[in-house]
Design a protein around this motif. Structure first.
Motif, PDB file in Angstrom:
ATOM      1  N   LEU A   6       0.827  -1.209   0.000  1.00 25.94           N
ATOM      2  CA  LEU A   6       0.000   0.000   0.000  1.00 25.94           C
ATOM      3  C   LEU A   6       0.860   1.257   0.000  1.00 25.94           C
ATOM      4  CD1 LEU A   6      -2.922  -0.885   2.421  1.00 25.94           C
ATOM      5  CD2 LEU A   6      -3.136  -0.090   0.061  1.00 25.94           C
ATOM      6  N   ARG A   7       1.917   1.273   0.819  1.00 24.54           N
ATOM      7  CA  ARG A   7       2.829   2.424   0.839  1.00 24.54           C
ATOM      8  C   ARG A   7       3.440   2.631  -0.540  1.00 24.54           C
ATOM      9  NH1 ARG A   7       4.131   0.481   5.990  1.00 24.54           N
ATOM     10  NH2 ARG A   7       5.916  -0.642   5.190  1.00 24.54           N
ATOM     11  N   ARG A  24      11.555  18.338 -13.962  1.00 32.23           N
ATOM     12  CA  ARG A  24      12.041  18.106 -12.605  1.00 32.23           C
ATOM     13  C   ARG A  24      12.332  19.471 -11.999  1.00 32.23           C
ATOM     14  NH1 ARG A  24      12.888  12.437 -11.254  1.00 32.23           N
ATOM     15  NH2 ARG A  24      13.834  13.354  -9.430  1.00 32.23           N
ATOM     16  N   ASN A  25      11.763  19.754 -10.848  1.00 30.37           N
ATOM     17  CA  ASN A  25      12.132  20.994 -10.182  1.00 30.37           C
ATOM     18  C   ASN A  25      12.190  20.778  -8.679  1.00 30.37           C
ATOM     19  OD1 ASN A  25       9.625  21.965  -8.851  1.00 30.37           O
ATOM     20  ND2 ASN A  25       8.851  22.036 -10.950  1.00 30.37           N
ATOM     21  N   SER A  26      12.967  21.612  -8.022  1.00 32.17           N
ATOM     22  CA  SER A  26      13.243  21.401  -6.605  1.00 32.17           C
ATOM     23  C   SER A  26      11.994  21.568  -5.735  1.00 32.17           C
ATOM     24  CB  SER A  26      14.368  22.318  -6.144  1.00 32.17           C
ATOM     25  OG  SER A  26      14.035  23.663  -6.386  1.00 32.17           O
ATOM     26  N   GLU A  27      11.086  22.471  -6.118  1.00 31.68           N
ATOM     27  CA  GLU A  27       9.871  22.659  -5.311  1.00 31.68           C
ATOM     28  C   GLU A  27       9.027  21.380  -5.296  1.00 31.68           C
ATOM     29  OE1 GLU A  27      10.490  24.782  -7.921  1.00 31.68           O
ATOM     30  OE2 GLU A  27      10.806  26.754  -7.017  1.00 31.68           O
ATOM     31  N   GLU A  28       8.826  20.785  -6.464  1.00 30.23           N
ATOM     32  CA  GLU A  28       8.035  19.557  -6.524  1.00 30.23           C
ATOM     33  C   GLU A  28       8.761  18.392  -5.856  1.00 30.23           C
ATOM     34  OE1 GLU A  28       6.575  18.696 -10.462  1.00 30.23           O
ATOM     35  OE2 GLU A  28       5.063  20.263 -10.330  1.00 30.23           O
ATOM     36  N   GLU A  29      10.085  18.355  -5.992  1.00 29.63           N
ATOM     37  CA  GLU A  29      10.859  17.294  -5.321  1.00 29.63           C
ATOM     38  C   GLU A  29      10.685  17.386  -3.807  1.00 29.63           C
ATOM     39  OE1 GLU A  29      12.843  14.619  -6.313  1.00 29.63           O
ATOM     40  OE2 GLU A  29      11.934  14.984  -8.264  1.00 29.63           O
ATOM     41  N   ARG A  30      10.806  18.606  -3.272  1.00 25.32           N
ATOM     42  CA  ARG A  30      10.642  18.802  -1.821  1.00 25.32           C
ATOM     43  C   ARG A  30       9.228  18.442  -1.383  1.00 25.32           C
ATOM     44  NH1 ARG A  30      14.000  23.178  -2.719  1.00 25.32           N
ATOM     45  NH2 ARG A  30      12.268  24.651  -2.876  1.00 25.32           N
ATOM     46  N   ALA A  31       8.239  18.850  -2.179  1.00 17.84           N
ATOM     47  CA  ALA A  31       6.848  18.524  -1.858  1.00 17.84           C
ATOM     48  C   ALA A  31       6.619  17.014  -1.899  1.00 17.84           C
ATOM     49  CB  ALA A  31       5.899  19.231  -2.813  1.00 17.84           C
ATOM     50  N   LEU A  32       7.216  16.347  -2.877  1.00 23.55           N
ATOM     51  CA  LEU A  32       7.097  14.888  -2.979  1.00 23.55           C
ATOM     52  C   LEU A  32       7.662  14.222  -1.729  1.00 23.55           C
ATOM     53  CD1 LEU A  32       6.460  12.270  -4.549  1.00 23.55           C
ATOM     54  CD2 LEU A  32       8.696  12.507  -5.641  1.00 23.55           C
ATOM     55  N   VAL A  33       8.868  14.612  -1.346  1.00 21.43           N
ATOM     56  CA  VAL A  33       9.504  14.026  -0.152  1.00 21.43           C
ATOM     57  C   VAL A  33       8.635  14.276   1.080  1.00 21.43           C
ATOM     58  CG1 VAL A  33      11.490  14.241   1.402  1.00 21.43           C
ATOM     59  CG2 VAL A  33      11.850  14.077  -1.072  1.00 21.43           C
ATOM     60  N   LYS A  34       8.182  15.510   1.226  1.00 22.48           N
ATOM     61  CA  LYS A  34       7.361  15.883   2.393  1.00 22.48           C
ATOM     62  C   LYS A  34       6.082  15.066   2.445  1.00 22.48           C
ATOM     63  CE  LYS A  34       4.489  19.584   4.109  1.00 22.48           C
ATOM     64  NZ  LYS A  34       3.709  20.688   3.631  1.00 22.48           N
ATOM     65  N   PHE A  39       2.166  11.792   4.537  1.00 15.23           N
ATOM     66  CA  PHE A  39       0.969  11.027   4.201  1.00 15.23           C
ATOM     67  C   PHE A  39       1.130   9.565   4.594  1.00 15.23           C
ATOM     68  CE2 PHE A  39      -1.486   8.292   1.352  1.00 15.23           C
ATOM     69  CZ  PHE A  39      -2.760   8.701   1.710  1.00 15.23           C
ATOM     70  N   LEU A  40       2.305   9.016   4.326  1.00 14.69           N
ATOM     71  CA  LEU A  40       2.523   7.595   4.614  1.00 14.69           C
ATOM     72  C   LEU A  40       3.070   7.355   6.011  1.00 14.69           C
ATOM     73  CD1 LEU A  40       3.889   6.595   1.119  1.00 14.69           C
ATOM     74  CD2 LEU A  40       1.622   6.132   2.077  1.00 14.69           C
ATOM     75  N   ASP A  41       3.368   8.448   6.731  1.00 14.23           N
ATOM     76  CA  ASP A  41       3.838   8.364   8.109  1.00 14.23           C
ATOM     77  C   ASP A  41       5.016   7.391   8.241  1.00 14.23           C
ATOM     78  OD1 ASP A  41       3.875   8.991  10.818  1.00 14.23           O
ATOM     79  OD2 ASP A  41       2.483   7.362  11.322  1.00 14.23           O
ATOM     80  N   GLU A  45      14.330   8.757   7.020  1.00 12.38           N
ATOM     81  CA  GLU A  45      15.433   8.008   6.411  1.00 12.38           C
ATOM     82  C   GLU A  45      14.963   6.947   5.414  1.00 12.38           C
ATOM     83  OE1 GLU A  45      14.652   6.325  10.551  1.00 12.38           O
ATOM     84  OE2 GLU A  45      15.079   8.329   9.759  1.00 12.38           O
ATOM     85  N   GLU A  46      13.663   6.622   5.435  1.00 14.97           N
ATOM     86  CA  GLU A  46      13.121   5.624   4.500  1.00 14.97           C
ATOM     87  C   GLU A  46      12.495   6.254   3.249  1.00 14.97           C
ATOM     88  OE1 GLU A  46      10.483   2.850   6.423  1.00 14.97           O
ATOM     89  OE2 GLU A  46      11.798   2.714   8.173  1.00 14.97           O
ATOM     90  N   VAL A  47      12.323   7.571   3.274  1.00 14.17           N
ATOM     91  CA  VAL A  47      11.588   8.259   2.205  1.00 14.17           C
ATOM     92  C   VAL A  47      12.274   8.118   0.851  1.00 14.17           C
ATOM     93  CG1 VAL A  47      10.786  10.509   1.381  1.00 14.17           C
ATOM     94  CG2 VAL A  47      10.438   9.854   3.766  1.00 14.17           C
TER      95      VAL A  47
END
Length: 128
Positions: A6-7, A24-34, A39-41, A45-47
């Motif tokens: 599911l994750r 590819r842009n840094s804003e979307e990359e940061r938002a993706l990581v966040k 969301f997946l809690d 270090e696993e992201v």
């Protein structure tokens, strides 16, 4: 392990929207990581590893259905709505909603049986 699957499915959908505009842009990359982390809690270090695995899944996938079918089986309506909100936040991160990003999110809303009003509410929540 269903939780792991599911994750990966949810992360794949988040990666899909981040890639949808072919930039590819840094804003979307940061938002993706966040959003993968929150969301997946999962621990920070696993992201990166999960995003890498999800990217591989997206590369191999033939359709969004591969991810949304699992989401449909195991997510509540509230969880699906939260996922849609995260997708909109990622799409919005660079200040521009591309038509391909919007298309991916619309497809995910349809495939996860969310109403048009939920789609709009999620979109509006990302603008704040």
């Amino acid at each position: 392990d269903i939780e792991k699957d599911l994750r990966l499915a949810a992360a794949s959908l988040l990666v899909e929207v981040a890639r949808a505009d072919f930039k590819r842009n840094s804003e979307e990359e940061r938002a993706l990581v966040k959003h993968v982390e929150t969301f997946l809690d999962i621990p920070s270090e696993e992201v990166r590893s999960l995003i890498s695995n999800a990217s591989d899944q997206v590369d191999e996938a033939t359709s969004l259905y591969e991810f949304t079918s699992l989401i449909n089986e195991h997510y509540s309506s509230d969880q699906k709505f939260s996922l849609l909100c995260s997708m909109w936040h990622i799409a919005h991160a660079d200040g521009n909603i591309d038509r391909y990003e919007e298309h991916v999110i619309r497809r995910v809303a349809d495939l996860t049986h969310l109403s048009h009003s939920d789609y709009i509410k999620a979109k509006l929540s990302a603008r704040k």
